[in-house]
Write a protein that holds these residues in place. Structure first.
Motif, mmCIF file in Angstrom:
data_model
loop_
_atom_site.group_PDB
_atom_site.id
_atom_site.type_symbol
_atom_site.label_atom_id
_atom_site.label_comp_id
_atom_site.label_asym_id
_atom_site.label_seq_id
_atom_site.Cartn_x
_atom_site.Cartn_y
_atom_site.Cartn_z
ATOM 1 N N MET A 1 0.844 -1.190 0.000
ATOM 2 C CA MET A 1 0.000 0.000 0.000
ATOM 3 C C MET A 1 0.877 1.236 0.000
ATOM 4 O O MET A 1 1.858 1.318 0.703
ATOM 5 N N GLY A 2 0.501 2.226 -0.809
ATOM 6 C CA GLY A 2 1.285 3.423 -0.865
ATOM 7 C C GLY A 2 0.469 4.528 -1.480
ATOM 8 O O GLY A 2 -0.738 4.453 -1.587
ATOM 9 N N HIS A 3 1.190 5.555 -1.934
ATOM 10 C CA HIS A 3 0.497 6.675 -2.543
ATOM 11 C C HIS A 3 1.364 7.230 -3.646
ATOM 12 O O HIS A 3 2.557 6.972 -3.714
ATOM 13 N N SER A 4 0.752 7.981 -4.544
ATOM 14 C CA SER A 4 1.488 8.630 -5.616
ATOM 15 C C SER A 4 1.320 10.132 -5.492
ATOM 16 O O SER A 4 0.260 10.627 -5.102
ATOM 17 N N SER A 5 2.377 10.872 -5.802
ATOM 18 C CA SER A 5 2.329 12.328 -5.777
ATOM 19 C C SER A 5 1.805 12.830 -7.119
ATOM 20 O O SER A 5 2.129 12.277 -8.171
ATOM 21 N N LEU A 6 0.996 13.880 -7.073
ATOM 22 C CA LEU A 6 0.376 14.397 -8.285
ATOM 23 C C LEU A 6 1.120 15.616 -8.819
ATOM 24 O O LEU A 6 1.478 16.512 -8.057
ATOM 25 N N SER A 7 1.305 15.653 -10.122
ATOM 26 C CA SER A 7 1.827 16.861 -10.763
ATOM 27 C C SER A 7 0.733 17.918 -10.772
ATOM 28 O O SER A 7 -0.452 17.621 -10.585
ATOM 29 N N ALA A 8 1.110 19.166 -11.001
ATOM 30 C CA ALA A 8 0.136 20.262 -10.986
ATOM 31 C C ALA A 8 -1.001 20.056 -11.989
ATOM 32 O O ALA A 8 -2.178 20.225 -11.637
ATOM 33 N N PRO A 9 -0.728 19.659 -13.257
ATOM 34 C CA PRO A 9 -1.836 19.457 -14.202
ATOM 35 C C PRO A 9 -2.785 18.336 -13.773
ATOM 36 O O PRO A 9 -4.006 18.454 -13.957
ATOM 37 N N VAL A 10 -2.240 17.257 -13.215
ATOM 38 C CA VAL A 10 -3.084 16.141 -12.780
ATOM 39 C C VAL A 10 -3.937 16.559 -11.581
ATOM 40 O O VAL A 10 -5.116 16.202 -11.488
ATOM 41 N N LEU A 11 -3.356 17.328 -10.661
ATOM 42 C CA LEU A 11 -4.120 17.824 -9.522
ATOM 43 C C LEU A 11 -5.278 18.694 -10.002
ATOM 44 O O LEU A 11 -6.416 18.553 -9.523
ATOM 45 N N GLU A 12 -5.022 19.589 -10.942
ATOM 46 C CA GLU A 12 -6.083 20.457 -11.460
ATOM 47 C C GLU A 12 -7.181 19.637 -12.130
ATOM 48 O O GLU A 12 -8.373 19.927 -11.965
ATOM 49 N N GLN A 13 -6.818 18.610 -12.869
ATOM 50 C CA GLN A 13 -7.821 17.768 -13.519
ATOM 51 C C GLN A 13 -8.658 17.020 -12.486
ATOM 52 O O GLN A 13 -9.881 16.894 -12.634
ATOM 53 N N PHE A 14 -8.008 16.533 -11.423
ATOM 54 C CA PHE A 14 -8.735 15.832 -10.359
ATOM 55 C C PHE A 14 -9.732 16.781 -9.694
ATOM 56 O O PHE A 14 -10.893 16.421 -9.469
#
Length: 231
Positions: A1-14
Protein backbone atom coordinates in the motif's frame (compact mmCIF):
# COMPACT_ATOMS: atom_id res chain seq x y z
CA UNK A 1 0.00 0.00 0.00
CA UNK A 2 1.28 3.42 -0.86
CA UNK A 3 0.50 6.67 -2.54
CA UNK A 4 1.49 8.63 -5.62
CA UNK A 5 2.33 12.33 -5.78
CA UNK A 6 0.38 14.40 -8.28
CA UNK A 7 1.83 16.86 -10.76
CA UNK A 8 0.14 20.26 -10.99
CA UNK A 9 -1.84 19.46 -14.20
CA UNK A 10 -3.08 16.14 -12.78
CA UNK A 11 -4.12 17.82 -9.52
CA UNK A 12 -6.08 20.46 -11.46
CA UNK A 13 -7.82 17.77 -13.52
CA UNK A 14 -8.74 15.83 -10.36
CA UNK A 15 -10.17 18.95 -8.71
CA UNK A 16 -12.14 19.78 -11.85
CA UNK A 17 -13.68 16.30 -11.84
CA UNK A 18 -14.43 16.68 -8.12
CA UNK A 19 -16.24 19.97 -8.85
CA UNK A 20 -18.29 18.53 -11.69
CA UNK A 21 -19.32 15.40 -9.77
CA UNK A 22 -19.82 17.15 -6.41
CA UNK A 23 -17.36 14.72 -4.79
CA UNK A 24 -17.41 14.48 -0.99
CA UNK A 25 -14.57 16.25 0.82
CA UNK A 26 -13.50 16.77 4.42
CA UNK A 27 -11.08 18.99 6.31
CA UNK A 28 -9.02 17.84 9.28
CA UNK A 29 -7.92 20.85 11.32
CA UNK A 30 -4.41 20.23 12.60
CA UNK A 31 -3.39 21.22 16.11
CA UNK A 32 -4.86 20.78 19.57
CA UNK A 33 -8.52 20.47 18.55
CA UNK A 34 -7.98 18.20 15.50
CA UNK A 35 -11.57 18.91 14.42
CA UNK A 36 -13.05 17.32 11.33
CA UNK A 37 -15.35 19.21 8.98
CA UNK A 38 -17.18 16.75 6.73
CA UNK A 39 -19.74 16.73 3.91
CA UNK A 40 -17.92 19.49 2.05
CA UNK A 41 -17.66 20.00 -1.73
CA UNK A 42 -15.09 21.64 -4.01
CA UNK A 43 -16.81 24.90 -5.00
CA UNK A 44 -14.09 26.39 -7.22
CA UNK A 45 -10.34 26.78 -7.48
CA UNK A 46 -7.74 29.02 -9.04
CA UNK A 47 -4.47 27.17 -9.72
CA UNK A 48 -1.58 28.70 -7.84
CA UNK A 49 -3.91 30.90 -5.77
CA UNK A 50 -6.74 29.34 -3.75
CA UNK A 51 -9.28 26.54 -3.44
CA UNK A 52 -12.84 27.14 -2.17
CA UNK A 53 -15.06 24.66 -0.33
CA UNK A 54 -18.83 24.79 0.17
CA UNK A 55 -21.11 22.80 2.47
CA UNK A 56 -20.05 24.10 5.90
CA UNK A 57 -22.79 23.20 8.38
CA UNK A 58 -24.48 26.06 10.21
CA UNK A 59 -23.59 24.38 13.50
CA UNK A 60 -19.87 24.29 12.60
CA UNK A 61 -17.78 27.23 13.79
CA UNK A 62 -15.72 28.81 11.01
CA UNK A 63 -12.08 27.90 11.74
CA UNK A 64 -9.52 30.65 12.11
CA UNK A 65 -7.49 32.01 9.23
CA UNK A 66 -3.99 30.53 9.20
CA UNK A 67 -5.06 27.12 10.57
CA UNK A 68 -3.13 24.27 8.92
CA UNK A 69 -5.46 21.62 7.48
CA UNK A 70 -5.52 18.32 5.63
CA UNK A 71 -8.02 18.12 2.78
CA UNK A 72 -9.37 14.71 1.77
CA UNK A 73 -11.50 14.25 -1.36
CA UNK A 74 -13.22 10.99 -2.38
CA UNK A 75 -13.66 10.57 -6.14
CA UNK A 76 -14.81 7.11 -7.16
CA UNK A 77 -12.16 4.65 -6.00
CA UNK A 78 -9.51 7.33 -5.53
CA UNK A 79 -8.73 9.38 -2.42
CA UNK A 80 -6.89 12.69 -2.74
CA UNK A 81 -5.12 14.28 0.24
CA UNK A 82 -3.24 17.54 0.43
CA UNK A 83 -1.88 19.86 3.11
CA UNK A 84 -2.79 23.54 3.13
CA UNK A 85 -3.49 26.65 5.21
CA UNK A 86 -6.90 28.27 5.66
CA UNK A 87 -7.35 31.73 4.20
CA UNK A 88 -10.08 34.18 5.23
CA UNK A 89 -13.56 32.76 4.47
CA UNK A 90 -15.94 34.21 1.90
CA UNK A 91 -19.53 34.99 2.98
CA UNK A 92 -22.17 33.94 0.44
CA UNK A 93 -25.72 35.12 -0.15
CA UNK A 94 -28.20 33.23 2.01
CA UNK A 95 -25.83 33.09 4.97
CA UNK A 96 -23.56 30.34 3.60
CA UNK A 97 -19.81 30.53 4.02
CA UNK A 98 -17.13 29.36 1.61
CA UNK A 99 -13.96 28.05 3.20
CA UNK A 100 -10.81 29.09 1.35
CA UNK A 101 -7.54 27.16 1.26
CA UNK A 102 -4.20 28.43 0.09
CA UNK A 103 -3.03 26.62 -3.02
CA UNK A 104 -0.88 23.71 -1.76
CA UNK A 105 2.86 24.28 -1.76
CA UNK A 106 3.61 20.58 -1.27
CA UNK A 107 2.54 17.81 -3.68
CA UNK A 108 -0.94 16.34 -3.26
CA UNK A 109 -1.19 12.56 -2.92
CA UNK A 110 -3.51 9.97 -4.38
CA UNK A 111 -4.46 6.66 -2.75
CA UNK A 112 -6.63 3.80 -3.84
CA UNK A 113 -9.79 3.74 -1.70
CA UNK A 114 -9.58 -0.03 -1.18
CA UNK A 115 -6.10 0.41 0.35
CA UNK A 116 -7.47 2.69 3.08
CA UNK A 117 -9.21 0.36 5.50
CA UNK A 118 -10.95 2.07 8.38
CA UNK A 119 -9.83 1.05 11.87
CA UNK A 120 -6.72 -0.55 10.43
CA UNK A 121 -4.35 -2.39 12.84
CA UNK A 122 -2.41 0.77 13.71
CA UNK A 123 -5.64 2.65 14.48
CA UNK A 124 -7.65 2.19 17.66
CA UNK A 125 -10.59 -0.21 17.16
CA UNK A 126 -14.02 1.03 18.20
CA UNK A 127 -15.97 -0.76 20.95
CA UNK A 128 -19.50 -1.74 19.95
CA UNK A 129 -22.45 -3.74 21.30
CA UNK A 130 -23.82 -6.48 19.09
CA UNK A 131 -27.30 -7.99 19.30
CA UNK A 132 -27.03 -11.57 18.08
CA UNK A 133 -29.39 -14.51 18.64
CA UNK A 134 -31.14 -12.83 21.55
CA UNK A 135 -27.86 -11.94 23.29
CA UNK A 136 -26.08 -8.60 23.66
CA UNK A 137 -22.31 -9.02 23.23
CA UNK A 138 -19.34 -6.67 23.47
CA UNK A 139 -17.19 -6.53 20.34
CA UNK A 140 -14.49 -4.53 18.61
CA UNK A 141 -15.15 -2.93 15.25
CA UNK A 142 -11.94 -3.71 13.36
CA UNK A 143 -12.98 -2.60 9.89
CA UNK A 144 -15.72 -0.39 8.52
CA UNK A 145 -16.93 0.74 5.12
CA UNK A 146 -20.12 2.39 3.94
CA UNK A 147 -21.67 -1.04 3.40
CA UNK A 148 -20.21 -3.39 5.99
CA UNK A 149 -18.28 -3.96 9.20
CA UNK A 150 -15.72 -6.40 10.53
CA UNK A 151 -16.32 -7.43 14.15
CA UNK A 152 -14.05 -9.22 16.65
CA UNK A 153 -15.62 -10.97 19.67
CA UNK A 154 -14.15 -12.67 22.74
CA UNK A 155 -16.73 -15.48 22.76
CA UNK A 156 -16.25 -18.56 20.62
CA UNK A 157 -19.43 -18.55 18.54
CA UNK A 158 -20.98 -20.66 15.83
CA UNK A 159 -23.13 -18.34 13.75
CA UNK A 160 -25.09 -19.25 10.65
CA UNK A 161 -24.51 -17.12 7.59
CA UNK A 162 -27.29 -14.56 6.96
CA UNK A 163 -28.05 -14.40 10.71
CA UNK A 164 -29.46 -10.94 11.52
CA UNK A 165 -27.49 -8.71 13.90
CA UNK A 166 -27.98 -5.30 15.50
CA UNK A 167 -24.95 -3.03 15.92
CA UNK A 168 -24.82 -0.21 18.46
CA UNK A 169 -21.81 2.08 18.78
CA UNK A 170 -21.03 5.50 20.17
CA UNK A 171 -18.82 7.26 17.66
CA UNK A 172 -15.96 9.58 18.70
CA UNK A 173 -17.97 12.71 17.85
CA UNK A 174 -20.67 11.65 20.34
CA UNK A 175 -23.18 10.49 17.73
CA UNK A 176 -24.74 7.04 18.01
CA UNK A 177 -24.70 4.41 15.28
CA UNK A 178 -27.55 1.89 15.45
CA UNK A 179 -27.92 -0.29 12.38
CA UNK A 180 -29.18 -3.77 11.53
CA UNK A 181 -27.05 -6.09 9.48
CA UNK A 182 -26.55 -9.65 8.32
CA UNK A 183 -23.63 -12.04 8.88
CA UNK A 184 -21.87 -12.87 5.62
CA UNK A 185 -18.55 -14.24 6.88
CA UNK A 186 -17.35 -16.15 9.96
CA UNK A 187 -13.80 -17.02 11.01
CA UNK A 188 -12.11 -18.22 14.21
CA UNK A 189 -8.51 -17.12 14.88
CA UNK A 190 -6.89 -19.43 17.41
CA UNK A 191 -4.83 -17.73 20.13
CA UNK A 192 -6.28 -14.25 19.62
CA UNK A 193 -7.84 -12.19 22.44
CA UNK A 194 -10.87 -11.68 20.20
CA UNK A 195 -10.88 -14.91 18.19
CA UNK A 196 -14.34 -14.83 16.60
CA UNK A 197 -14.43 -12.63 13.53
CA UNK A 198 -17.66 -11.71 11.79
CA UNK A 199 -18.10 -9.95 8.48
CA UNK A 200 -21.43 -8.13 8.53
CA UNK A 201 -23.24 -6.37 5.70
CA UNK A 202 -25.11 -3.29 6.93
CA UNK A 203 -28.81 -3.09 6.08
CA UNK A 204 -29.88 0.45 6.97
CA UNK A 205 -33.55 1.34 6.75
CA UNK A 206 -34.80 4.07 4.39
CA UNK A 207 -35.16 6.56 7.25
CA UNK A 208 -31.78 5.89 8.86
CA UNK A 209 -29.45 8.89 9.18
CA UNK A 210 -26.13 7.72 7.72
CA UNK A 211 -24.31 11.04 8.25
CA UNK A 212 -22.64 9.95 11.54
CA UNK A 213 -21.11 6.86 9.96
CA UNK A 214 -19.98 8.80 6.89
CA UNK A 215 -18.30 11.43 9.09
CA UNK A 216 -16.56 8.73 11.12
CA UNK A 217 -15.31 6.99 7.97
CA UNK A 218 -14.09 10.31 6.56
CA UNK A 219 -12.22 11.01 9.80
CA UNK A 220 -10.54 7.61 9.78
CA UNK A 221 -9.61 7.87 6.11
CA UNK A 222 -8.10 11.29 6.73
CA UNK A 223 -6.06 9.90 9.63
CA UNK A 224 -5.06 6.93 7.50
CA UNK A 225 -3.91 9.11 4.58
CA UNK A 226 -1.83 11.24 6.96
CA UNK A 227 -0.23 8.03 8.22
CA UNK A 228 0.66 7.03 4.67
CA UNK A 229 2.28 10.39 4.03
CA UNK A 230 4.30 10.36 7.23
CA UNK A 231 5.38 6.77 6.60
Amino acid sequence: MGHSSLSAPVLEQFLLQACLTKAVASLRLQGVSSRLLGDLRIHSFRPGSALELSGLHVRDAVPAEGTPVTLTVLLGEEVLTLESILLSPLPEEGGDTLLRLDWPREPAHLHRRRDMRVAAPEQSPLKVRVGLGGRILDALLVNLTETGVGLALEEALIVDLHTPVEIDAKLPDGSVLHCPGEVRHLAYLEGQDYPTRLGVVLLPGPDMDLEPIHRFIQARRTDRSQGFRQG
